[in-house]
Design an enzyme around this catalytic site. Structure first.
Site, short mmCIF file in Angstrom:
data_model
loop_
_atom_site.label_atom_id
_atom_site.label_comp_id
_atom_site.label_asym_id
_atom_site.label_seq_id
_atom_site.Cartn_x
_atom_site.Cartn_y
_atom_site.Cartn_z
N CYS A 2 -35.38 61.55 34.26
CA CYS A 2 -34.17 60.63 33.69
C CYS A 2 -34.63 60.34 32.29
O CYS A 2 -35.84 59.89 32.29
CB CYS A 2 -33.54 59.79 34.46
SG CYS A 2 -32.89 60.35 36.27
N ARG A 27 -36.43 65.64 30.34
CA ARG A 27 -36.74 64.65 31.46
C ARG A 27 -35.85 64.96 32.58
O ARG A 27 -36.00 64.48 33.77
CB ARG A 27 -36.53 63.33 30.90
CG ARG A 27 -37.26 62.87 29.99
CD ARG A 27 -37.53 61.50 29.44
NE ARG A 27 -37.81 60.46 30.45
CZ ARG A 27 -38.85 60.21 30.67
NH1 ARG A 27 -39.90 60.47 29.89
NH2 ARG A 27 -39.25 59.22 31.61
N TRP A 72 -31.98 63.39 36.40
CA TRP A 72 -32.59 64.46 37.31
C TRP A 72 -32.49 63.77 38.81
O TRP A 72 -33.11 62.80 39.00
CB TRP A 72 -34.22 64.70 37.00
CG TRP A 72 -34.88 65.70 37.86
CD1 TRP A 72 -34.68 67.17 37.30
CD2 TRP A 72 -35.60 65.44 38.94
NE1 TRP A 72 -35.53 67.77 38.52
CE2 TRP A 72 -35.97 66.73 39.45
CE3 TRP A 72 -35.99 64.38 39.62
CZ2 TRP A 72 -36.78 67.15 40.32
CZ3 TRP A 72 -36.79 64.50 40.92
CH2 TRP A 72 -37.35 66.01 41.42
N ASN A 97 -33.66 54.66 35.17
CA ASN A 97 -34.62 55.87 35.51
C ASN A 97 -35.81 55.17 36.43
O ASN A 97 -36.46 54.14 36.14
CB ASN A 97 -35.55 56.15 33.93
CG ASN A 97 -36.73 57.18 34.45
OD1 ASN A 97 -36.84 57.96 35.20
ND2 ASN A 97 -37.76 57.21 33.42
N GLY A 98 -35.93 55.93 37.62
CA GLY A 98 -37.30 55.29 38.24
C GLY A 98 -36.46 55.42 39.96
O GLY A 98 -35.45 55.96 40.11
N GLU A 481 -52.38 79.83 37.26
CA GLU A 481 -51.35 79.00 36.22
C GLU A 481 -50.55 80.24 35.93
O GLU A 481 -49.43 79.80 35.37
CB GLU A 481 -52.42 78.49 35.04
CG GLU A 481 -51.60 77.77 34.01
CD GLU A 481 -50.81 77.03 34.01
OE1 GLU A 481 -50.85 76.26 35.20
OE2 GLU A 481 -50.05 76.62 33.08
N LYS A 485 -46.63 79.62 35.92
CA LYS A 485 -45.58 79.84 34.90
C LYS A 485 -44.53 80.84 35.14
O LYS A 485 -43.29 80.76 34.77
CB LYS A 485 -46.23 80.48 33.55
CG LYS A 485 -47.26 79.45 32.71
CD LYS A 485 -47.04 78.32 32.23
CE LYS A 485 -46.67 77.33 32.94
NZ LYS A 485 -47.40 75.99 32.97
N GLU A 488 -41.98 79.46 37.61
CA GLU A 488 -41.15 78.43 37.29
C GLU A 488 -39.89 78.87 36.24
O GLU A 488 -39.16 78.08 36.38
CB GLU A 488 -41.81 77.05 36.87
CG GLU A 488 -42.61 77.25 35.48
CD GLU A 488 -43.44 76.04 35.47
OE1 GLU A 488 -42.93 74.80 35.62
OE2 GLU A 488 -44.46 76.24 34.72
N HIS A 504 -58.50 90.17 52.67
CA HIS A 504 -58.35 89.44 54.01
C HIS A 504 -57.07 88.92 54.08
O HIS A 504 -56.76 88.09 54.99
CB HIS A 504 -59.11 88.01 53.51
CG HIS A 504 -60.60 88.19 53.49
ND1 HIS A 504 -61.41 88.51 54.41
CD2 HIS A 504 -61.43 88.18 52.23
CE1 HIS A 504 -62.41 88.99 53.79
NE2 HIS A 504 -62.76 88.65 52.47
N LYS A 603 -39.29 67.49 33.45
CA LYS A 603 -40.61 67.45 32.79
C LYS A 603 -41.66 66.54 33.42
O LYS A 603 -42.63 66.76 33.61
CB LYS A 603 -40.59 67.16 31.04
CG LYS A 603 -41.91 67.33 30.53
CD LYS A 603 -42.14 68.68 29.89
CE LYS A 603 -43.52 68.97 29.48
NZ LYS A 603 -44.11 70.09 29.72
C1 F6R Z 1 -46.01 73.05 35.17
C2 F6R Z 1 -45.89 71.62 34.78
C3 F6R Z 1 -46.11 70.79 35.91
C4 F6R Z 1 -46.88 69.77 35.58
C5 F6R Z 1 -47.12 68.69 36.49
C6 F6R Z 1 -47.83 67.48 36.17
O1 F6R Z 1 -45.72 74.04 34.08
O2 F6R Z 1 -45.62 71.33 33.55
O3 F6R Z 1 -46.83 71.35 37.01
O4 F6R Z 1 -48.23 70.18 35.00
O5 F6R Z 1 -45.85 68.12 36.99
O6 F6R Z 1 -47.50 66.85 35.27
P1 F6R Z 1 -48.24 65.83 34.07
O7 F6R Z 1 -49.38 66.75 33.49
O8 F6R Z 1 -47.45 65.42 33.19
O9 F6R Z 1 -48.95 64.87 35.17
#
Ligand code: F6R
Length: 608
Positions: A2, A27, A72, A97-98, A481, A485, A488, A504, A603
């Site tokens: 948020c 956010r 969010w 927010n929280g 990774e 990507k 998501e 396996h 994010k």
């Molecule tokens: C994926 C992504 C998330 C963050 C995770 C941790 O693209 O961005 O998996 O890596 O939520 O976030 P941080 O690094 O801000 O602790």
């Protein structure tokens, strides 16, 4: 999650609130709302969906004081009735927010007092609580302080009252909030990007701070209610760093910013002749002398960075290293070794699970903590003894890109410093590594040139429902990774395996509809990897191979090879990340998804 913005000014604040929310949309983006005070009334506009919709709906709303929110959802589905601001009796409005952990208990008490709840959120209890004190003779500041004393959990809030068009209250505990200082106008926001449109002057509020904003001035009170002064900083961010510029999406922009982000992160080291522990803080040399192992805690992409670091730390610095997902570590019974260095990795520095894992580690007896983080004023930085800032700049796309590669660069520096301190690195090796690091930004630039070729390749993924990613050793976390990507932002189900693990079990999945992406560096595991790729090809699987020069893997029927530059040694995982980011990006474009704001995600994950 948020995002919050608030403003008190002589001008109409609605455009400022909306512009601020657009910056904070990363956010959370399932609904948005704002409220302004004018004519001694609260004028609230809310919408489900994006801030753009709110902008349209509020085009004719005006006021000189107001608060706004992009959501969010945590408590209650995304809907207009659950969107913030929440109001109590048309008198008090709150954005939050929280998470308020004791909201059910408070809701029961407030309902018994006669309050009627219009939403399913935890936030609404804050509005009614403030209202209950406000109508009992407290002023807005006092009512907010009294209400906050009843809350258990995390919050950043903004509060206004219909009958008080001069004052806006902000407060934070566990969630971020800062104060923007203008000329005869003041602001609050979850992060500075929302305020660059109006000011560069910022006050970072501390845990438990409550701030009262008026046109001419502001007052800050600490967690004990004592009035305090906090320094006014000039933000290093500028509007350009948060503008899209020539790019179609922030993710694309951020992928292309990686050479510069890496150069910035490595600046202090690359300009010097040798590596010193001081880059992690004044106490680093002493701390590093006392440690015998490393525990890395992180989530998501940051966890993948930790997984790469483990290979580096054990091989180059000969120090045992364990990497754990923060949300698992915090709830498991573990044995603390006071000689372990606890390293947290986080882009935002706000991730609730990582922060809680750090605090759990400290609580059970860990003494040495180090944060690798992209946000200087974040909670994780402030709560760690040692730190290295990645200087990636603001990362706005929800899918992490430049934060990841700069985390890798920072963790490689940690490896080298520890290796040197432990006598595992001679001067010649140190100079060679420094040379390679200096070359890294231009090496990344060369890999970015693959973009048009990858854009073409991506077309072959658009109709697929699943994909497998393979890597070995240092590049297994890169395969993870790449899969993260892709899933998501394109919503294609993707999994990654260490290539040797294929036979396996996962090999059973391989057929002509399962594209298999392989990370193929020219390292000691290359021949093993080639055998694994043969296993895939023999089952009709279509291969997409990112191969270093001189790997002698060539395109043929069912095998598509993307030629990478020469093998970059220990830094190779950083280079091999780039094409996988581009692949995910272009597949998402093919599928027409919302690249920067994928569904269900946000994010900064400031909730458990
Ligand atoms: C994926 C992504 C998330 C963050 C995770 C941790 O693209 O961005 O998996 O890596 O939520 O976030 P941080 O690094 O801000 O602790």
């Amino acid at each position: 999650m948020c995002g919050i913005v608030g403003a008190v000014a002589k001008r109409n604040v609605v455009p400022i609130l909306v512009q601020g929310l657009l910056r904070l949309e990363y956010r959370g983006y399932d609904s948005a709302g704002l409220v302004v005070v004018s004519d001694h009334k609260l004028h609230r506009v809310r919408s489900t969906g994006r801030v753009a919709e709110l902008a349209e709906k509020s085009a004719h709303t005006t006021g000189n004081i107001g608060i706004a929110h992009t959501r969010w959802a945590t408590h209650g589905v995304p809907s207009e009735r659950n969107a913030h601001p929440h109001m109590s009796c048309d008198l008090i409005a709150v954005v939050h927010n929280g998470i308020i952990e004791n909201y059910e208990e408070l809701r029961t008490q407030l309902t018994a007092q006669g309050y009627i709840f219009g939403s399913d959120t935890d936030t609404e209890v804050i509005a009614h609580l403030i209202h209950s004190y406000y109508t009992n003779g407290h002023d807005l500041l006092g009512s907010t302080q009294a209400a906050l004393a009843k809350l258990v959990g995390a919050y950043a809030i903004g509060v206004v009252a219909a009958d008080n068009p001069q004052k806006l209250i902000g407060a934070r505990k566990g969630s971020p909030l800062l104060l923007g200082v203008g000329e005869g106008e003041h602001f609050i926001a979850s992060d500075m990007s929302a305020l660059l449109q109006v000011t560069q002057k910022v006050v970072y509020l501390e845990e438990g701070d409550v701030v009262e904003l008026a046109l001419a001035d502001y007052r800050i009170f600490d967690a004990k209610g004592v009035e305090v002064k906090r320094p006014v900083n000039i933000s290093e961010l500028n509007n350009e760093s948060v503008e899209l510029g020539e790019y179609q999406h922030y993710m694309q922009k951020e992928i292309h910013e990686q050479p510069q982000a890496l150069a910035n992160t490595l600046e202090s080291v690359c300009n010097s002749q040798s590596l010193i522990p001081g880059i992690f803080g004044a106490e680093a040399a002493d701390a590093f002398d006392q440690i015998d192992s490393i525990l890395i805690l992180a989530c998501g992409t940051s966890h993948h960075a930790g997984m790469v670091a483990r290979y580096w730390l054990e091989e180059l610095a000969a120090i045992p290293c364990v990497v754990e997902i923060a949300s698992e570590y915090r709830y498991r019974t573990s044995v603390a070794n006071p000689r372990t260095l606890v390293v947290t990795i986080s882009q935002s520095g706000e991730t609730a699970d990582t922060l809680a894992a750090l605090n759990h580690a400290k609580a059970i007896g860990h003494l040495h903590t180090l944060a690798v983080c992209n946000v200087p004023e974040s909670a994780i930085i402030r709560q760690s003894k040692l730190r290295l800032l990645t200087r990636a700049g603001p990362e706005i796309g929800v899918a992490s890109t430049k934060a990841f590669t700069t985390q890798l660069a920072a963790l490689f520096l940690l490896t080298l410093v520890l290796a040197k301190q432990r006598g595992k690195l001679d001067m010649q090796q140190e100079q060679q590594h420094l040379h390679d690091l200096r070359h890294l930004p231009s090496a990344v630039m060369a890999v970015l040139k693959l973009e048009p070729e990858i854009a073409k390749l991506a077309k072959q993924f658009a109709d697929k429902h699943h994909a497998l990613f393979l890597g070995r050793g240092l590049h297994y976390p890169i395969a993870l990774e790449g899969a993260l990507k892709l899933k998501e932002i394109s919503y294609i189900h993707a999994e990654a395996y260490p290539a040797g693990e294929l036979k396996h079990g996962p090999l059973a999945l391989v057929d002509k509809d399962m594209p298999v992406v392989a990370v193929a560096p020219n390292d000691t595991l290359l021949e093993k990897l080639k055998s694994n790729l043969q296993e895939v090809r023999a089952r009709g699987g279509e291969l997409f191979v990112f191969a270093d020069a001189e790997t002698r893997i060539h395109s043929s029927e069912g095998v598509h090879v993307m030629q990478m530059p020469e093998h970059a040694g220990f830094l190779s995982p950083i280079l091999h990340t780039i094409p996988l980011q581009l692949l995910a990006y272009y597949v998402a474009l093919q599928k027409g998804t919302d690249v920067d704001k994928p569904r269900n995600l946000a994010k900064s994950v400031t909730v458990e």
